[in-house]
Design a protein around this motif. Structure first.
Motif, PDB file in Angstrom:
ATOM      1  N   VAL A   1     -35.942  -6.598 -68.523  1.00  0.00           N
ATOM      2  CA  VAL A   1     -35.748  -8.065 -68.708  1.00  0.00           C
ATOM      3  C   VAL A   1     -34.941  -8.681 -68.150  1.00  0.00           C
ATOM      4  CG1 VAL A   1     -35.784  -9.451 -70.573  1.00  0.00           C
ATOM      5  CG2 VAL A   1     -36.849  -7.356 -71.009  1.00  0.00           C
ATOM      6  N   HIS A   2     -33.637  -8.129 -68.040  1.00  0.00           N
ATOM      7  CA  HIS A   2     -32.552  -8.909 -67.574  1.00  0.00           C
ATOM      8  C   HIS A   2     -31.836  -8.346 -66.216  1.00  0.00           C
ATOM      9  CE1 HIS A   2     -32.486 -10.696 -71.594  1.00  0.00           C
ATOM     10  NE2 HIS A   2     -32.439  -9.533 -72.000  1.00  0.00           N
ATOM     11  N   CYS A   3     -32.222  -7.394 -65.712  1.00  0.00           N
ATOM     12  CA  CYS A   3     -31.614  -6.736 -64.480  1.00  0.00           C
ATOM     13  C   CYS A   3     -32.340  -6.450 -63.302  1.00  0.00           C
ATOM     14  CB  CYS A   3     -30.778  -5.436 -65.129  1.00  0.00           C
ATOM     15  SG  CYS A   3     -29.847  -5.456 -66.179  1.00  0.00           S
ATOM     16  N   ILE A   4     -33.404  -5.866 -63.480  1.00  0.00           N
ATOM     17  CA  ILE A   4     -34.394  -5.477 -62.417  1.00  0.00           C
ATOM     18  C   ILE A   4     -34.899  -6.680 -61.433  1.00  0.00           C
ATOM     19  CG2 ILE A   4     -36.308  -3.946 -61.519  1.00  0.00           C
ATOM     20  CD1 ILE A   4     -35.303  -1.787 -63.700  1.00  0.00           C
ATOM     21  N   ASN A   5     -35.113  -7.675 -62.279  1.00  0.00           N
ATOM     22  CA  ASN A   5     -35.867  -8.689 -61.834  1.00  0.00           C
ATOM     23  C   ASN A   5     -35.133  -9.556 -60.674  1.00  0.00           C
ATOM     24  OD1 ASN A   5     -34.221  -9.663 -63.887  1.00  0.00           O
ATOM     25  ND2 ASN A   5     -35.003 -11.476 -63.914  1.00  0.00           N
ATOM     26  N   CYS A   6     -33.662  -9.262 -60.766  1.00  0.00           N
ATOM     27  CA  CYS A   6     -32.589  -9.736 -59.599  1.00  0.00           C
ATOM     28  C   CYS A   6     -32.212  -8.621 -58.834  1.00  0.00           C
ATOM     29  CB  CYS A   6     -31.659 -10.456 -60.388  1.00  0.00           C
ATOM     30  SG  CYS A   6     -30.358 -11.213 -59.301  1.00  0.00           S
ATOM     31  N   HIS A   7     -31.928  -7.586 -59.516  1.00  0.00           N
ATOM     32  CA  HIS A   7     -31.573  -6.362 -58.659  1.00  0.00           C
ATOM     33  C   HIS A   7     -32.572  -5.791 -57.929  1.00  0.00           C
ATOM     34  CE1 HIS A   7     -27.333  -5.702 -60.043  1.00  0.00           C
ATOM     35  NE2 HIS A   7     -27.657  -6.714 -61.009  1.00  0.00           N
ATOM     36  N   THR A   8     -32.877  -6.251 -56.754  1.00  0.00           N
ATOM     37  CA  THR A   8     -34.074  -6.029 -55.919  1.00  0.00           C
ATOM     38  C   THR A   8     -33.448  -4.994 -54.833  1.00  0.00           C
ATOM     39  OG1 THR A   8     -33.503  -7.832 -54.489  1.00  0.00           O
ATOM     40  CG2 THR A   8     -35.434  -8.056 -56.273  1.00  0.00           C
ATOM     41  N   GLY A   9     -34.362  -4.575 -53.872  1.00  0.00           N
ATOM     42  CA  GLY A   9     -34.214  -3.752 -52.789  1.00  0.00           C
ATOM     43  C   GLY A   9     -33.869  -2.146 -53.334  1.00  0.00           C
ATOM     44  N   ARG A  10     -32.502  -1.997 -52.882  1.00  0.00           N
ATOM     45  CA  ARG A  10     -31.938  -0.497 -53.324  1.00  0.00           C
ATOM     46  C   ARG A  10     -31.643  -0.259 -54.588  1.00  0.00           C
ATOM     47  NH1 ARG A  10     -27.803  -2.808 -50.190  1.00  0.00           N
ATOM     48  NH2 ARG A  10     -25.927  -2.831 -51.327  1.00  0.00           N
TER      49      ARG A  10
END
Length: 342
Positions: free
Chosen positions: A58-67
């Motif tokens: 919900v809060h992290c993976i949508n922005c933490h892309t790529g590696r």
């Protein structure tokens, strides 16, 4: 597995947790760690799947892309868990995650992450054994001893001697017990000892357990009983629910008591035409169910029917043609008590 190796490879190369925590879409200035992560109350019932579903997805993976999609991997995120907790609980707007203008993680989610980390950041929840007391399994003998016998259910419902009958009718029985419609009075208007709540609860528990026959065995799958021209089968499936409910040792039909095989035979001795073994169709027993009018017998209505004097006010189903044929076969065989006598 390939993603896991790649994530560890980046870590070993010195990319560091601080770079892992930066968004892949922008550069972030390095800051010194603000101190240890806050302590949480350990909760071993929380698993990584919960952390991922409630926080990371919900809060992290949508922005933490790529590696940084490696955060979807338990082993990688466990390495970054303490730093992640420091960031989501930080009051420093330049250090906190999620980054402004996104709102900070809610307090309950911060506590969830802290509790998971404090318990060891386990991948799977530690399931605790269920120590709550389990109800002791009840058998039919106990139902008979505590309900059917002391409250004289068997006086009117002799078919309740059969485990299969009681199991099949258990939902209807419990509805009568719940509304205090059973047991019936020995005489119309006479007082009745109602079944106490503890006994009703025991019958309900037995039903919820599957109505097992034996206390030490699970309830078996119940199959319909094959029709048999015997007293036992007819009592349990025809005479009990349709005849004996009125023709028992109580009430105005007591002289024609057929609640027991012995009582029925005593009645037949007083009335020899009750059963005609050579011509079952000519039996008064059969004639009563047909509503037949003969020179020596008169039945103005087919049995079963209720008179104003009967305690039973329910509509009782008629004897079916198939059941009547079985009764005539039983008479022709000489009124066997059970199949061994045939």
């Amino acid at each position: 597995m390939k993603d896991l190796k790649r994530a560890f490879y980046y870590t070993i190369l010195g990319l560091g947790l601080s770079s892992l925590l930066g968004c892949g879409n922008y550069q972030e200035s390095k800051k010194s760690l603000p101190g240890p992560a806050p302590l949480g109350n350990p909760d071993p019932s929380i698993d990584f799947a919960t952390i991922k579903r409630v926080i990371l997805d919900v809060h992290c993976i949508n922005c933490h892309t790529g590696r940084h999609l490696a955060y979807a991997n338990y082993a990688v995120f466990k390495l970054a868990a303490a730093e992640s907790l420091r960031r989501v609980t930080s009051n420093d707007s330049g250090y906190r995650m999620p980054k402004t203008p996104e709102p900070a993680l809610s307090l309950d989610k911060q506590e969830l992450l802290a509790a998971w980390i404090a318990a060891g950041a386990n991948e799977f929840a530690e399931t605790q054994p269920d120590l709550s007391p389990k109800p002791v399994q009840i058998g039919f003998d106990e139902i008979r001893r505590d309900l059917l016998v002391p409250f004289n259910c068997l006086g009117c419902h002799t078919n309740f001697n059969s485990y299969g009958t009681v199991r099949r009718l258990a939902p209807a029985i419990i509805s009568y017990l719940a509304t205090d419609q059973m047991p019936f009075p020995q005489r119309r208007g006479s007082p009745v000892t109602l079944v106490p709540p503890v006994t009703k609860a025991k019958f309900n528990t037995w039903l919820q357990q599957g109505a097992p026959e034996f206390a030490d065995q699970p309830a078996a799958t119940q199959r319909p009983e094959d029709p048999k021209a015997t007293w036992v089968y007819l009592r349990n499936n025809v005479l009990g629910p349709k005849c004996i409910i009125c023709h028992n040792s109580y009430g105005p039909r007591a002289p024609t008591d057929m609640s027991t095989f012995k009582g029925l035979m005593a009645w037949s001795k007083k009335n020899p035409k009750l059963f005609d073994l050579k011509d079952p169709q000519n039996s008064h027993f059969v004639g009563s169910m047909l509503g037949r009018v003969d020179d020596d017998e008169f039945f103005y209505d087919p049995m079963p029917f209720n008179s104003a004097a009967d305690d039973i006010s329910a509509v009782i189903p008629a004897v079916t043609p198939q059941e009547l044929e079985l009764i005539k076969q039983w008479i022709a065989l000489g009124l066997p008590f059970n199949e061994d006598e045939r």
